[in-house]
Design a protein around this motif. Structure first.
Motif, short mmCIF file in Angstrom:
data_model
loop_
_atom_site.label_atom_id
_atom_site.label_comp_id
_atom_site.label_asym_id
_atom_site.label_seq_id
_atom_site.Cartn_x
_atom_site.Cartn_y
_atom_site.Cartn_z
N PRO A 147 14.41 -27.87 -31.08
CA PRO A 147 15.03 -27.31 -32.28
C PRO A 147 14.12 -26.35 -33.02
O PRO A 147 14.58 -25.35 -33.57
CB PRO A 147 15.34 -28.55 -33.12
CG PRO A 147 15.50 -29.65 -32.13
CD PRO A 147 14.50 -29.34 -31.05
N TYR A 148 12.82 -26.60 -33.02
CA TYR A 148 11.87 -25.72 -33.68
C TYR A 148 11.99 -24.29 -33.16
O TYR A 148 11.88 -23.33 -33.91
CB TYR A 148 10.44 -26.22 -33.47
CG TYR A 148 9.38 -25.31 -34.04
CD1 TYR A 148 9.00 -25.42 -35.38
CD2 TYR A 148 8.76 -24.34 -33.27
CE1 TYR A 148 8.04 -24.57 -35.92
CE2 TYR A 148 7.81 -23.49 -33.79
CZ TYR A 148 7.45 -23.61 -35.12
OH TYR A 148 6.51 -22.76 -35.64
N TYR A 149 12.22 -24.17 -31.87
CA TYR A 149 12.24 -22.84 -31.26
C TYR A 149 13.64 -22.23 -31.22
O TYR A 149 13.80 -21.11 -30.75
CB TYR A 149 11.68 -22.92 -29.83
CG TYR A 149 10.20 -23.18 -29.79
CD1 TYR A 149 9.29 -22.17 -30.11
CD2 TYR A 149 9.70 -24.42 -29.45
CE1 TYR A 149 7.93 -22.40 -30.08
CE2 TYR A 149 8.33 -24.66 -29.42
CZ TYR A 149 7.46 -23.64 -29.73
OH TYR A 149 6.11 -23.87 -29.71
N MET A 150 14.63 -22.97 -31.69
CA MET A 150 15.98 -22.43 -31.69
C MET A 150 16.23 -21.68 -32.98
O MET A 150 16.28 -22.28 -34.04
CB MET A 150 17.00 -23.56 -31.51
CG MET A 150 17.08 -24.03 -30.07
SD MET A 150 17.77 -25.67 -29.86
CE MET A 150 19.07 -25.67 -31.05
N PRO A 151 16.38 -20.38 -32.89
CA PRO A 151 16.52 -19.58 -34.10
C PRO A 151 17.85 -19.87 -34.79
O PRO A 151 18.88 -19.96 -34.14
CB PRO A 151 16.48 -18.14 -33.59
CG PRO A 151 16.71 -18.21 -32.13
CD PRO A 151 16.53 -19.60 -31.66
N CYS A 186 19.49 -22.55 -36.41
CA CYS A 186 20.29 -23.62 -35.85
C CYS A 186 20.04 -24.91 -36.61
O CYS A 186 19.20 -25.64 -36.29
CB CYS A 186 19.94 -23.80 -34.38
SG CYS A 186 21.21 -24.62 -33.45
N ILE A 226 9.72 -29.48 -40.37
CA ILE A 226 9.18 -28.37 -39.60
C ILE A 226 9.82 -28.30 -38.22
O ILE A 226 10.17 -27.23 -37.73
CB ILE A 226 7.65 -28.50 -39.46
CG1 ILE A 226 7.00 -28.19 -40.80
CG2 ILE A 226 7.12 -27.56 -38.39
CD1 ILE A 226 5.63 -28.73 -40.93
N LEU A 227 9.96 -29.44 -37.61
CA LEU A 227 10.55 -29.48 -36.27
C LEU A 227 12.08 -29.34 -36.32
O LEU A 227 12.73 -29.37 -35.27
CB LEU A 227 10.16 -30.78 -35.56
CG LEU A 227 8.69 -30.92 -35.17
CD1 LEU A 227 8.43 -32.33 -34.61
CD2 LEU A 227 8.30 -29.88 -34.14
N LYS A 228 12.62 -29.22 -37.52
CA LYS A 228 14.07 -29.15 -37.71
C LYS A 228 14.77 -30.40 -37.19
O LYS A 228 15.90 -30.33 -36.68
CB LYS A 228 14.66 -27.90 -37.04
CG LYS A 228 14.08 -26.60 -37.59
CD LYS A 228 14.91 -25.42 -37.14
CE LYS A 228 14.11 -24.12 -37.17
NZ LYS A 228 14.76 -23.05 -36.43
#
Lengths: 207, 207
Positions: free
Chosen positions: A201-205, A207, B77-79
């Motif tokens: 999720p951190y890398y999903m812009p 979302c 942070i990690l969403k």
DNA sequence: CTATGTGAATTTATTCACAGCA
DNA sequence: TGCTGTGAATAAATTCACATAG
């Protein structure tokens, strides 16, 4: 740059290269290039050339790499040129998946023993191996098994690792989501399959 | 150092910290220190402090960290502060293991759909979810599922990934031992459980 | 006095650019 | 000309050392 320590990151990539080379062989190819390897692995050519450069040169300038030669060399560096026996500890869901996973055979591993703690599983067969009680772990020292794959719940992980070390195990692939402490002579590599999902999720812009 | 890009390596470690903090909470603790965390994770204190420093200071000098505050911050942070639905593609051995793996719930993931290609598996239940045919993947776009876990054999991986992207998936955890190509807006993290075993012998001295 | 927070120093890894060889 | 092999340049991550705050 011939005589050089191989960086850890390069070692981490070698199995990837190896697998790719094996599949190219299956396609009937005999040579390849850093560009082609990079394309099918999603990297860049100079990364691959640099990695290979740490352990001697076996490419031919203007032509490329002989797949077979490269394969043998990487196998040797990773010490996969001898077949390794491994023990699987934990015959649950994950253990079964590991046992059925084709990748292990690709690298020449032979899962030669399976252990579990649950009495009802003992003596059942999984794959074509009899499940043994974990109390049998000490016999590993006489069975030429130096590798173990831990697929057990967290609370039993350290205790089991201790028993494995006692039985002369030198390397542990730890699937339990817990850090295990072992003497320096034993290498542990840990995988937590949920951890990697946790950073998606951190890398999903947006979302 | 307050306003800073968080290094990838730090992001990689955050889920580990998070899990450790969760288990400390279960033990009834309310605060901890970089030293204690380092001990139970097998790292060193300054690594942990540096990592935390990238996203603001919430420790108290001379005292330590409030576990609850730290947990919330890392989750944010990690969403992971919102629950994420995920789809599992491939109801085989590995898929079942993933579904049963406790770690996914720990991070707040909800595996809300399971797909397979084998006709005999369709409509069976696994866990408490009906297995659907892969041809249903396009419905994901209406089901608020943005994450997918791929536990299928290699040859089907790219094709399935394409379908997932088409269905609006934004993140893929890929267990198939193959590089998959996706548009930039989609993040892929790959795990090859055999690869890590393949580099164990390298690190085992005299074996 | 204790444990955090962080610039600076060091180490490690990646990328570049091009010389060298078939 | 084409692709490897590798020093040099850059970027990234880790470790250190210590100022700082409770």
């Amino acid at each position: 740059m011939r005589y050089h320590r191989i960086p850890d990151e390069t070692v981490r990539r070698l199995p990837i290269y190896l697998r790719c080379l094996l599949s190219l062989t299956e396609e009937g190819l005999e040579k390849t290039s850093s560009q082609k390897l990079a394309d099918s692995l999603g990297t860049n050519p100079w990364q691959i050339r640099k990695d290979f450069s740490y352990f001697g040169d076996f490419g031919t300038r203007g032509v490329g790499y002989k797949i077979d030669k490269l394969k043998k060399q990487i196998n040797k560096i990773l010490k996969l040129d001898v077949k390794h026996k491994a023990a699987l500890i934990g015959a649950g869901n994950l253990g079964s998946a590991v046992l059925a996973y084709p990748g292990f055979k690709v690298y020449g591993f032979d899962i030669a023993a399976v252990f579990d703690i649950a009495p009802e599983k003992i003596s059942r067969r999984i794959g074509n191996i009899d499940i043994e009680d974990v109390s049998n772990i000490p016999t590993l020292s006489e069975r030429d098994i130096k590798l173990a794959i831990l697929t057990i719940p967290l609370d039993a992980a350290q205790k089991t690792a201790d028993a494995l070390v006692e039985a002369g195990i030198r390397g542990i692939l730890n699937f339990s989501p817990q850090h295990i402490t072992v003497p320096k002579k034993v290498k542990v590599i840990s995988i937590d399959i949920a951890m990697d999902l946790a950073r998606l999720p951190y890398y999903m812009p947006a979302c």
